[in-house]
Scaffold this motif. Structure first.
Motif, PDB file in Angstrom:
ATOM      1  N   HIS A 183       0.794  -1.229   0.000  1.00  0.00           N
ATOM      2  CA  HIS A 183       0.000   0.000   0.000  1.00  0.00           C
ATOM      3  C   HIS A 183       0.830   1.285   0.000  1.00  0.00           C
ATOM      4  N   ILE A 184       2.150   1.158  -0.028  1.00  0.00           N
ATOM      5  CA  ILE A 184       3.016   2.341  -0.049  1.00  0.00           C
ATOM      6  C   ILE A 184       3.865   2.287  -1.312  1.00  0.00           C
ATOM      7  N   ARG A 185       3.814   3.364  -2.075  1.00  0.00           N
ATOM      8  CA  ARG A 185       4.551   3.421  -3.335  1.00  0.00           C
ATOM      9  C   ARG A 185       5.861   4.201  -3.152  1.00  0.00           C
ATOM     10  N   VAL A 186       6.848   3.865  -3.957  1.00  0.00           N
ATOM     11  CA  VAL A 186       8.151   4.528  -3.899  1.00  0.00           C
ATOM     12  C   VAL A 186       8.626   4.790  -5.327  1.00  0.00           C
ATOM     13  N   THR A 187       8.920   6.048  -5.610  1.00  0.00           N
ATOM     14  CA  THR A 187       9.394   6.432  -6.940  1.00  0.00           C
ATOM     15  C   THR A 187      10.702   7.196  -6.825  1.00  0.00           C
ATOM     16  N   ILE A 188      11.662   6.831  -7.660  1.00  0.00           N
ATOM     17  CA  ILE A 188      12.905   7.581  -7.797  1.00  0.00           C
ATOM     18  C   ILE A 188      12.811   8.405  -9.075  1.00  0.00           C
ATOM     19  N   ILE A 189      13.075   9.699  -8.977  1.00  0.00           N
ATOM     20  CA  ILE A 189      13.171  10.558 -10.152  1.00  0.00           C
ATOM     21  C   ILE A 189      14.636  10.944 -10.306  1.00  0.00           C
ATOM     22  N   SER A 190      15.230  10.594 -11.431  1.00  0.00           N
ATOM     23  CA  SER A 190      16.652  10.867 -11.667  1.00  0.00           C
ATOM     24  C   SER A 190      16.800  11.839 -12.838  1.00  0.00           C
ATOM     25  N   PRO A 191      16.834  13.138 -12.552  1.00  0.00           N
ATOM     26  CA  PRO A 191      16.985  14.114 -13.632  1.00  0.00           C
ATOM     27  C   PRO A 191      18.439  14.236 -14.077  1.00  0.00           C
ATOM     28  N   GLY A 192      18.605  14.585 -15.342  1.00  0.00           N
ATOM     29  CA  GLY A 192      19.901  14.977 -15.843  1.00  0.00           C
ATOM     30  C   GLY A 192      20.107  16.459 -15.622  1.00  0.00           C
ATOM     31  N   PRO A 236      -2.859   4.884 -10.872  1.00  0.00           N
ATOM     32  CA  PRO A 236      -3.731   4.205  -9.899  1.00  0.00           C
ATOM     33  C   PRO A 236      -2.924   3.667  -8.721  1.00  0.00           C
ATOM     34  N   ASP A 237      -3.585   3.473  -7.600  1.00  0.00           N
ATOM     35  CA  ASP A 237      -2.900   3.082  -6.370  1.00  0.00           C
ATOM     36  C   ASP A 237      -2.142   1.769  -6.492  1.00  0.00           C
ATOM     37  N   ASP A 238      -2.570   0.903  -7.408  1.00  0.00           N
ATOM     38  CA  ASP A 238      -1.893  -0.395  -7.541  1.00  0.00           C
ATOM     39  C   ASP A 238      -0.806  -0.370  -8.612  1.00  0.00           C
ATOM     40  N   VAL A 239      -0.449   0.830  -9.068  1.00  0.00           N
ATOM     41  CA  VAL A 239       0.628   0.978 -10.057  1.00  0.00           C
ATOM     42  C   VAL A 239       1.731   1.827  -9.438  1.00  0.00           C
ATOM     43  N   ASP A 240       2.924   1.250  -9.345  1.00  0.00           N
ATOM     44  CA  ASP A 240       4.052   1.931  -8.727  1.00  0.00           C
ATOM     45  C   ASP A 240       5.120   2.184  -9.787  1.00  0.00           C
ATOM     46  N   ILE A 241       5.280   3.430 -10.186  1.00  0.00           N
ATOM     47  CA  ILE A 241       6.354   3.798 -11.098  1.00  0.00           C
ATOM     48  C   ILE A 241       7.632   3.861 -10.273  1.00  0.00           C
ATOM     49  N   ASN A 242       8.522   2.899 -10.453  1.00  0.00           N
ATOM     50  CA  ASN A 242       9.673   2.771  -9.559  1.00  0.00           C
ATOM     51  C   ASN A 242      10.773   3.784  -9.837  1.00  0.00           C
ATOM     52  N   GLU A 243      11.045   4.066 -11.108  1.00  0.00           N
ATOM     53  CA  GLU A 243      12.090   5.046 -11.398  1.00  0.00           C
ATOM     54  C   GLU A 243      11.860   5.681 -12.753  1.00  0.00           C
ATOM     55  N   ILE A 244      12.069   6.977 -12.804  1.00  0.00           N
ATOM     56  CA  ILE A 244      12.039   7.728 -14.055  1.00  0.00           C
ATOM     57  C   ILE A 244      13.382   8.426 -14.204  1.00  0.00           C
ATOM     58  N   VAL A 245      14.066   8.157 -15.304  1.00  0.00           N
ATOM     59  CA  VAL A 245      15.290   8.861 -15.662  1.00  0.00           C
ATOM     60  C   VAL A 245      14.917   9.844 -16.763  1.00  0.00           C
ATOM     61  N   ILE A 246      15.110  11.124 -16.504  1.00  0.00           N
ATOM     62  CA  ILE A 246      14.715  12.159 -17.460  1.00  0.00           C
ATOM     63  C   ILE A 246      15.898  13.087 -17.688  1.00  0.00           C
ATOM     64  N   ARG A 247      16.355  13.122 -18.924  1.00  0.00           N
ATOM     65  CA  ARG A 247      17.524  13.934 -19.252  1.00  0.00           C
ATOM     66  C   ARG A 247      17.302  14.600 -20.605  1.00  0.00           C
ATOM     67  N   PRO A 248      18.051  15.672 -20.875  1.00  0.00           N
ATOM     68  CA  PRO A 248      17.973  16.275 -22.213  1.00  0.00           C
ATOM     69  C   PRO A 248      18.369  15.272 -23.275  1.00  0.00           C
ATOM     70  N   THR A 249      17.734  15.346 -24.427  1.00  0.00           N
ATOM     71  CA  THR A 249      18.066  14.436 -25.522  1.00  0.00           C
ATOM     72  C   THR A 249      19.540  14.500 -25.870  1.00  0.00           C
ATOM     73  N   ALA A 250      20.143  15.692 -25.746  1.00  0.00           N
ATOM     74  CA  ALA A 250      21.539  15.885 -26.125  1.00  0.00           C
ATOM     75  C   ALA A 250      22.528  15.456 -25.043  1.00  0.00           C
ATOM     76  N   GLN A 251      22.042  15.105 -23.847  1.00  0.00           N
ATOM     77  CA  GLN A 251      22.964  14.726 -22.772  1.00  0.00           C
ATOM     78  C   GLN A 251      23.435  13.296 -22.964  1.00  0.00           C
ATOM     79  N   VAL A 252      24.730  13.077 -22.869  1.00  0.00           N
ATOM     80  CA  VAL A 252      25.274  11.730 -23.033  1.00  0.00           C
ATOM     81  C   VAL A 252      25.182  10.973 -21.718  1.00  0.00           C
TER      82      VAL A 252
END
Length: 252
Positions: A183-192, A236-252
């Motif tokens: 019942h507890i969700r955890v998401t990591i957001i990793s920006p560039g 929805p509560d039963d969907v846990d997005i665990n990690e999103i990596v979001i960076r500029p298209t041009a970033q290596v």
């Protein structure tokens, strides 16, 4: 406001607390989530900036309160969570966003900067978990959104300590996810690279100039990261997005 109906259904009425909300990603997330119908509890050291953000949210028909806080203080994190519960009766999401990056070569031996980086970036997240986890357990619902970095995926020269602090956030978050239960969700957001004043705290002028050139050349607007945060929360509560990596298209 023009708001996507699916986003409204997933965020409308949620109580969301954000640390480091006086600028950059934290400010953008507060504004975005308020537009989606959330009730915001925002914290940072700069109360003048927080007051302005609350005024802006309220002028657009949203709800928000603020508190002066420092994530290196466990008591301040507890107060932020308590404020949410006292004002709105619950806490749906805690966004552990506050972070610093006094990046420098290890040879400069800026030990105080190393300690501050760990205190804010890593221990600050742990203090947030300590404050909110008992509340989430009692409620039987809750969502941690922990802001890491692509530096937590790849270590580069001059960023050893900062990178280590963000690797730690990712490890702690994954451990928390495995322990959290149904019942507890955890998401990591990793920006560039993001267009914020993050680099202003870098003491080495050469390093600061180098990173400023990269930021100004290809950095994402903070609003892009805010949209990623909203995407994770609106599920929805039963969907846990665990990690999103979001960076500029041009970033290596």
């Amino acid at each position: 406001m023009n708001r996507n109906d699916e986003t409204i259904s997933g965020i409308q009425g949620k109580v969301i607390a954000i640390t480091g909300a006086s600028g950059g990603i934290g400010e953008a997330a507060a504004v975005r989530l308020a537009e989606c119908g959330a009730k915001l509890v925002i914290g940072a050291r700069s109360t003048d900036r927080l007051k302005d953000i609350v005024t802006r949210i309220e002028s657009r028909g949203g709800e928000a309160v603020y508190a002066s806080m420092d994530v290196t203080s466990r008591e301040d994190l507890s107060h932020l969570v308590q404020l949410a519960c006292e004002r709105y009766g619950k806490l749906d999401v805690l966004i552990n966003n506050a972070g610093i990056g006094p990046i420098s070569p290890l040879d400069e031996l800026r030990v105080e900067d190393w300690e501050a980086t760990i205190d804010v970036n890593t221990k600050g997240v742990l203090y947030g978990i300590a404050a909110a986890l008992p509340v989430f357990r009692q409620q039987n619902f809750g969502h941690f959104v922990n802001i890491a970095s692509t530096a937590g995926l790849k270590t580069v020269v001059n960023q050893a300590v900062y990178s280590g602090s963000k690797f730690a956030v990712r490890a702690i978050s994954e451990g928390l996810r495995q322990e959290a239960g149904d019942h507890i969700r955890v998401t990591i957001i990793s920006p560039g690279v993001v267009q914020t004043n993050f680099i202003d705290g870098i003491p080495n002028q050469q390093v600061r100039d180098q990173l400023a050139a990269v930021r100004d050349g290809l950095g994402l607007p903070p609003e892009a990261v805010a949209r990623a945060i909203a995407f994770a929360i609106e599920q929805p509560d039963d969907v846990d997005i665990n990690e999103i990596v979001i960076r500029p298209t041009a970033q290596v």
